[in-house]
Each structure stands twice: as C-alpha cells, then as structure tokens.
Design a protein around this motif. Structure first.
Motif, PDB file in Angstrom:
ATOM      1  N   PRO A   1       0.616 -21.196 -14.633  1.00  0.00           N
ATOM      2  CA  PRO A   1      -0.302 -20.080 -14.437  1.00  0.00           C
ATOM      3  C   PRO A   1       0.368 -19.285 -13.229  1.00  0.00           C
ATOM      4  O   PRO A   1       0.882 -19.614 -12.298  1.00  0.00           O
ATOM      5  N   ASP A   2       0.268 -17.890 -13.323  1.00  0.00           N
ATOM      6  CA  ASP A   2       0.967 -16.946 -12.371  1.00  0.00           C
ATOM      7  C   ASP A   2      -0.331 -16.295 -11.671  1.00  0.00           C
ATOM      8  O   ASP A   2      -1.364 -15.430 -12.107  1.00  0.00           O
ATOM      9  N   GLU A   3      -0.423 -16.465 -10.531  1.00  0.00           N
ATOM     10  CA  GLU A   3      -1.500 -15.840  -9.348  1.00  0.00           C
ATOM     11  C   GLU A   3      -1.113 -14.468  -9.416  1.00  0.00           C
ATOM     12  O   GLU A   3      -2.149 -13.767  -9.002  1.00  0.00           O
ATOM     13  N   TYR A   4       0.037 -13.849  -9.809  1.00  0.00           N
ATOM     14  CA  TYR A   4       0.266 -12.284  -9.749  1.00  0.00           C
ATOM     15  C   TYR A   4       0.083 -11.794 -11.155  1.00  0.00           C
ATOM     16  O   TYR A   4       0.826 -10.783 -11.397  1.00  0.00           O
ATOM     17  N   GLY A   5      -0.314 -12.611 -12.175  1.00  0.00           N
ATOM     18  CA  GLY A   5      -0.372 -12.252 -13.487  1.00  0.00           C
ATOM     19  C   GLY A   5      -1.093 -10.881 -13.929  1.00  0.00           C
ATOM     20  O   GLY A   5      -1.131 -10.357 -14.916  1.00  0.00           O
ATOM     21  N   TYR A   6      -1.853 -10.319 -13.098  1.00  0.00           N
ATOM     22  CA  TYR A   6      -2.375  -9.114 -13.109  1.00  0.00           C
ATOM     23  C   TYR A   6      -1.646  -8.016 -12.588  1.00  0.00           C
ATOM     24  O   TYR A   6      -2.088  -6.863 -12.917  1.00  0.00           O
ATOM     25  N   LEU A   7      -0.551  -8.200 -11.967  1.00  0.00           N
ATOM     26  CA  LEU A   7       0.345  -7.006 -11.594  1.00  0.00           C
ATOM     27  C   LEU A   7       1.260  -6.540 -12.618  1.00  0.00           C
ATOM     28  O   LEU A   7       1.730  -7.417 -13.528  1.00  0.00           O
ATOM     29  N   ASP A   8       1.565  -5.273 -12.629  1.00  0.00           N
ATOM     30  CA  ASP A   8       2.715  -4.632 -13.354  1.00  0.00           C
ATOM     31  C   ASP A   8       3.991  -4.726 -12.563  1.00  0.00           C
ATOM     32  O   ASP A   8       3.862  -4.057 -11.657  1.00  0.00           O
ATOM     33  N   THR A   9       4.709  -5.729 -12.679  1.00  0.00           N
ATOM     34  CA  THR A   9       6.045  -5.746 -11.936  1.00  0.00           C
ATOM     35  C   THR A   9       7.204  -5.878 -12.954  1.00  0.00           C
ATOM     36  O   THR A   9       7.103  -5.809 -13.974  1.00  0.00           O
ATOM     37  N   GLY A  10       8.288  -5.975 -12.348  1.00  0.00           N
ATOM     38  CA  GLY A  10       9.518  -6.019 -12.889  1.00  0.00           C
ATOM     39  C   GLY A  10      10.263  -4.692 -13.232  1.00  0.00           C
ATOM     40  O   GLY A  10       9.670  -3.804 -12.980  1.00  0.00           O
TER      41      GLY A  10
END
Length: 730
Positions: free
Chosen positions: A584-593
């Motif tokens: 699980p990714d705690e920053y999964g709600y962000l648009d990154t990369g």
C-alpha cells in the motif's frame, strides 16, 4: 513554510565600460567564431556586450545541438514556451486580466526571435503590467485587512488555480483577491485558535516550546474578536512582504522565467541555471558546503533557525539554537546588515562564506532576549545525504538482515578523493558481511537519482560482471558494464522502491530485476519513470574568454543529452520500474511521476543487450507475492494507509472552500480526525534495530536514535523482514 539550505555567492565585475567597448571593438571576428565549440555564437554580439544576446545565442545553439531531441528553436516551440511562461509569471491567475493576456499573446510566436536577438519584449511587457498591477492589489489588500470580514455569508473560493480562468477586468480581480484574503484570514484564525487550545502541539519536543506552552496555559485566552484581529495582522504582514518582493524582483529572476519557459519545452529536466543555482546543484551532488551548518526557514518577515546540523560549526559552538530568530548578519570588521524583511536566499548569501572566516549573528531567543554570536565557518557535511546502514531483526524470526539506505547517488566531481555513493555502499556491504547478516535490503525509496557512474558501479556490487544500463543518443547504444569480476554480496537481496525513486535508482532496481538478482518491493505500481540522462554544461566555456571577463559568469545548463535503457531494451521513461511485490502506498492519491510532467519525452525501446541471469539465488516470486498479500490484508497499519488514501482520493477534487466559520471548522475538524485516525506514529517493538558500530559521541547516539525510530515506525520494514523469512525458508 519555506526551508532552505543553500550555497550562494555573488560574482561582481569591476571593469570600465569605456575600456570594455574599446577592447571589444578591436577583437578579431574570426577568432571570436573559432573560440566557440558550437560555432559563431558570438557573431551577433555588439561592442556594447549585451549579455542577453550572449546568453540567448548560447542557449539556442546548446539546445539545438546538444539536447537529445535536437529540436529547433522556432515558432512552434515559441507557442509552447508561451504557455509555460504564462504559468510561471501568474500561475494563480491573480494579477493578469484577459486584456493583459491578450497583449502578451501578441508575443506568443516571438520567443525564438527574442531569444536570438536579446530583445526580450515579453519580459518588458510583463514587467510593465506587474509594475502597475502589484501596487494596486497591495492597496486593495491593505484596505481589506483593516476591517472585519463577514463569515456568516455563504460564498466559496476555488483553491485550484488550474480550475480558475483569467478575469475580465480589475474589478473582478479585486473580487478574487477579496475572497482569497478572506479565506486566508479565516485559516489563520483557526491556526491561532488551535495553538491557543494546544491542538497539534503534542509532538513538539523542544524544551523552550514546552515551557512556553505551560506559561500560555496560565494566560487568559483570547476572544474570537482578538484572535481574528491577530489573524488579519499576521496576514497583512505576510502580504506586505509578498508585495515588497514582487516590486523588488530582480531582472535575473524575470529572465529566468523567460529562458526556462523555452528550455522546459524540450523536456522537464532541461533547465537554465543562473550562476548561484549552479552552485546549489554542485552541493546537492557532493553533499558538502562551507558555512555555519544551520537549516533555516522563513517565517513572515523573519528568518528562523529550523535545525542545527550535527557536527557543524554551529553545533560545536553550542550558542546558536533551533527557533532563534536571526535579526542581523555581520562579517569581520564590517557593520552588521539588518535581514528583517530580506529574502531567505539573500540572507543565506550573507551567512555563508569560506571555511575559516567569521560571521557574526545577532539573534533573538524565543524568550525575547537578544544575543550576538560569532561563528567560524567550516565545511558542513550533510550526513543525511549520505549512505548509512544498520542491522534489522524481528523478535519472532531467527534472521539477521542488513539494511542500507541510499538517499541519492552522490559524487563529488570536484574532488577525486571525495565521497561517492557506490564506494559508500560497498563499505557498508563489507561491514554487514562481517556482522554475519543473512540478507541485505537496499533502500532506494525517495531517491531521485544522481550520478550515472555510481548507478553502474553500485549495480555491479551485486553481480560478478555484466551490463548494467544502456545509454543512447543518436547512434548505437553504449553499454555501461560492471567489469571487475567481483561480487560483494551474493546472498538474498531485496530492493525497496516507491513512486519517488527515479533516474539512477531506476537503473539499479531495473538491472537487479532483469538479472533476477533481487526481489523488488515497492509501495507504488511503478517508480517515477525518469529514463533520461542530463549533463551540466558551463555556458561561460562557450564564449570568448575576453567576453567572459567583461560580462562575468552566465550560468550553466542542465540538459538532457541521452536516454538510458534497461539491459532488456526497455526504457524506464514513463513506465518506470514495476516491483515484484506491491505494498500500500500512502501517496496513492497523488498524480506524480514523469507522466504528470509537461513535455516529458515518451517511452521508447531498443534491442536487448546480452546478459546472463543470476543463478546463485532463486526467488519464487509468485509465492512471495501471495504470502505478502495475505499479511498486508491483516496488517492494521497497511489497512490504515489504504483507507487514508481512499479518503484523500474522494476529497482530492473538492477544491472549492466555503468561506464561513462553520464550514471551515467542520472541514478542519474532519481532516484532523482522519489524520489522527490513520496516523502511523507507533513504534513497533517487534522490529529490532542495531548499530553496526560503536556510538561514541552524542551526535552519533542522537542520529542513530532518530534513524532507529524511523525504521520501527515504517510498516514496510517489518513486511520486508517477513519477505526475507519466506526467501530464506524456501
């Protein structure tokens, strides 16, 4: 809040203008053209030495000839650059009206021409608009903040600038600012109220803050009206500084916006660096600078000490302390300079200096007292930027695992004997082997990359020999190989990655995955996806030395020259590295990369190079994945992350704020409750963390304690230990 640890110097030129013109007019034109490795860059330079012509000419030639894409600086590029420029000068759509934008749009296809001739008309037009508009907005804001706002009236403000349009006229602009200021005062009111009520202060450890907190309890609580007045005053002070900065913006800052609007059209990682920015980059790569060793932050009109770096000159002196406010800065035998209302970058320039010199600081303590402190500058080593290792165990498992944290792929290119990340990892591997570890974790999470040479060398530590990465420009791909025939670690290996692992991190993780050398564990579906190589080009080297002496340093360019490819032929560009096991990714709600960046170079593939899979250690990936998924579903901490991310995704698109007391109270209360409900602050006593060496000093002990607690709070570490247990049992 802005944190800064910069290394800046000012370069001054003291030549006679008349003498300069005379010398330049006598220069041989042929020699000027021959002096430039990129051709006749200097042919358009007049005897007056127009620096914009010099910079523009060099940027054009460097971009067209050295960049990976070999794009031409033309009208098509100009249109794209214009959009980026508009975002840079007024991203919030808080200063320009539609009429202003239409005036600027007349320059939309002229960026290429203006770059070449040095006549930056769009910069002049922008400055003219801002010179008129900023004072107008400042007066409007000052007037707004002199009286109370009505927080019973139901109205909203769009906080997402991308969802806002430019307004039609100045009246609409004033209305936008009215709502913005009203919202900011309301938010500041709640911050002050929370501070008064002790909300959010529980984790602060500073003794002075605790003492201040106790004394506050004895004070009479401020009323709603008093807190709201204080909120308006604080916002007024902040905006006074904001507008002051805008009105004092330097020409170099304006030019930076123009030049980098052009460079960013090539790709997100090609950047023109002003002379001071080039020095910041050098420090970031080497991890060293010379100064006093303090991390500073900007707070209103003041600059405060955020943290003292262990082992630095300030730390040894024991006088400068966290939360001190720096009021003035002096040099030896010079009058002190008041830095109140000064930008943090300018203040840092005064504070920093060569090793062995003395800086004198006038500071105000949290208790209100003032003190003058003398500090002899010394080299500051940013230890948090260096590789470190420890031993991690689980109290219920009979295994000893080495843990190596690699924060970046650093290398001191200025000092052949300086530290580099690959040698430091090798040293830690040897140290861990002596401790008899059963496996090693190579943590590349949050590692944004760095030196390509260290990616190659570091990957080679875990195989006998063979290719690590392919690098390609126009011709055939060049294969970077490990050729020493040595394997420094041949037992089980786990590589940790996340969405912020990029560039060199992706090279190492990708190579170790392609060889079947390691189990790659990630907290996201893929890494950042940066598969490009940058080089630093010193632009001053591309002009005649006589011109260079006359106009001074003109900075550098970080430019994309190549793409790297995995040894299987796939690029990491856009797609990144996909882990074997996803947590699980705690920053999964962000648009990154890379996918989220404008003008990112698209994904490509080339032919695979020859390599042999690793045969000494076998991993049953399918079984490891199934076992991990079962544990994650039962782990309360991971499930907290999943629920927190789902909640954040739901609220992500809700960017409108209702500017009423009741609505803001409810909004903040919900956010605070969710944060408290899903926070991961508990120390996991099942995870045992042991130092690989004797801790001799207080600095060593404090650093290790912080490092240990960080690992014990991280659910990924315990799961990694379980994964190792599965590996070792198979």
């Amino acid at each position: 809040m802005k944190l800064l640890l910069l290394f800046c110097t000012l370069t001054l030129c003291g030549a006679s203008a008349c003498a300069a013109k005379e010398k330049v007019s006598q220069l041989d034109e042929k020699k000027l053209k021959q002096s430039s490795p990129l051709g006749a860059i200097t042919e358009r330079i007049t005897p007056q030495i127009d620096k914009n012509v010099v910079v523009g000419g060099i940027l054009e030639k460097v971009l067209e000839n050295l960049h990976y894409l070999h794009k031409k600086v033309n009208d098509d590029l100009s249109e794209k650059a214009f959009k980026l420029y508009l975002e840079r000068v007024d991203y919030g759509k808080q200063f320009f009206t539609e009429d202003d934008v239409e005036k600027l749009e007349e320059q939309e296809k002229k960026f290429d021409d203006q770059l070449k001739v040095g006549d930056l008309s769009i910069v002049k037009i922008t400055q003219k608009i801002m010179t008129k508009r900023v004072p107008m907005i400042e007066k409007h804001v000052e007037k707004l903040l002199k009286k109370d706002f009505d927080y019973t009236k139901n109205e909203t403000y769009e906080t997402d600038a991308e969802k806002r349009d430019f307004v039609d006229d100045e009246d609409e602009l004033k209305e936008r600012w009215r709502k913005l200021v009203k919202l900011e005062v309301l938010m500041k009111y709640f911050e002050l109220k929370d501070e008064q009520d002790g909300i959010g202060q529980e984790d602060k450890e500073d003794k002075k803050k605790k003492t201040a907190k106790k004394s506050k309890k004895k004070e009479k609580k401020k009323t709603y009206k008093e807190l709201m007045k204080e909120a308006r005053e604080k916002i007024a002070k902040r905006y006074h500084r904001v507008f002051k900065r805008l009105q004092e913006e330097r020409q170099s800052d304006r030019l930076d916006k123009f030049y980098n609007a052009i460079t960013r059209v090539y790709d997100p990682h090609t950047v023109y660096l002003m002379p001071e920015d080039k020095e910041d980059f050098d420090i970031d790569m080497s991890g060293k600078l010379e100064g006093i060793g303090a991390l500073l932050r900007e707070e209103g009109s003041f600059i405060k000490v955020e943290r003292i770096i262990p082992g630095s000159a300030s730390w040894r002196g024991k006088e400068l302390q966290a939360e001190d406010t720096i009021l003035a800065v002096g040099q030896e035998d010079e009058d002190p300079v008041d830095i109140v209302d000064m930008s943090i970058r300018d203040a840092v320039k005064l504070i920093r200096g060569p090793k062995g010199t003395t800086v004198i600081l006038k500071v105000r303590r949290p208790d209100g007292t003032t003190k003058v402190i003398s500090i002899v500058r010394d080299q500051v080593v940013l230890e948090e930027a260096y590789v470190k290792s420890t031993i991690i165990e689980h109290k219920d498992l009979k295994q000893k695992i080495g843990y190596i944290h690699v924060p970046k792929f650093y290398r001191d290119f200025q000092d052949p004997n300086g530290r580099n990340s690959s040698e430091d990892v090798k040293r830690e591997i040897i140290k861990l082997k002596k401790q008899g570890v059963d496996g090693i974790v190579l943590n590349l999470r949050n590692n944004g990359g760095g030196a390509l040479v260290d990616a190659t060398l570091m990957g080679g530590l875990f195989i006998d020999e063979g290719p690590i990465v392919q690098v390609k420009n126009r011709g055939a791909a060049k294969v970077h190989e490990d050729t020493d025939g040595k394997t420094y670690w041949d037992k089980p290996l786990v590589v940790l990655i996340n969405r912020f692992s990029a560039s060199a991190s992706e090279i190492v993780a990708g190579a170790l995955k392609d060889y079947d050398r390691a189990v790659v564990v990630g907290t996201s579906e893929q890494t950042h996806g940066k598969g490009t190589v940058q080089a630093i080009v010193n632009l001053t080297d591309y002009i005649n030395p006589i011109y260079a002496r006359l106009i001074g340093p003109i900075g550098a360019m970080k430019i994309t020259t190549d793409m790297f490819y995995r040894i299987n032929g796939m690029s990491t560009q856009f797609r990144g590295i996909k882990p074997h096991i996803v947590l699980p990714d705690e920053y999964g709600y962000l648009d990154t990369g890379e996918r989220s960046l404008d003008f990112a170079i698209p994904y490509r593939e080339i032919k695979s190079t020859d390599f042999e899979k690793w045969k000494k250690t076998k991993y049953n990936i399918s079984k490891l994945k199934v076992n991990s998924e079962k544990r994650v579903k039962k782990d309360k901490r991971f499930q907290k992350i999943v629920k927190s991310v789902n909640w954040s995704k739901e609220r992500k698109n809700d960017s409108k704020r209702t500017i009423t007391l009741k609505a803001m109270d409810a909004y903040r209360k919900e956010a605070r409750e969710v944060s408290e409900k899903y926070k991961l602050d508990d120390i996991n006593e099942n995870v045992l963390v042991k130092s690989t060496q004797k801790l001799k000093t207080d600095v060593d002990k404090d650093n290790f304690k912080e490092f240990k607690e960080e690992l014990q709070k991280d659910p990924v570490i315990e799961e990694t230990l379980f994964i190792f247990n599965d590996i070792l049992k198979s």
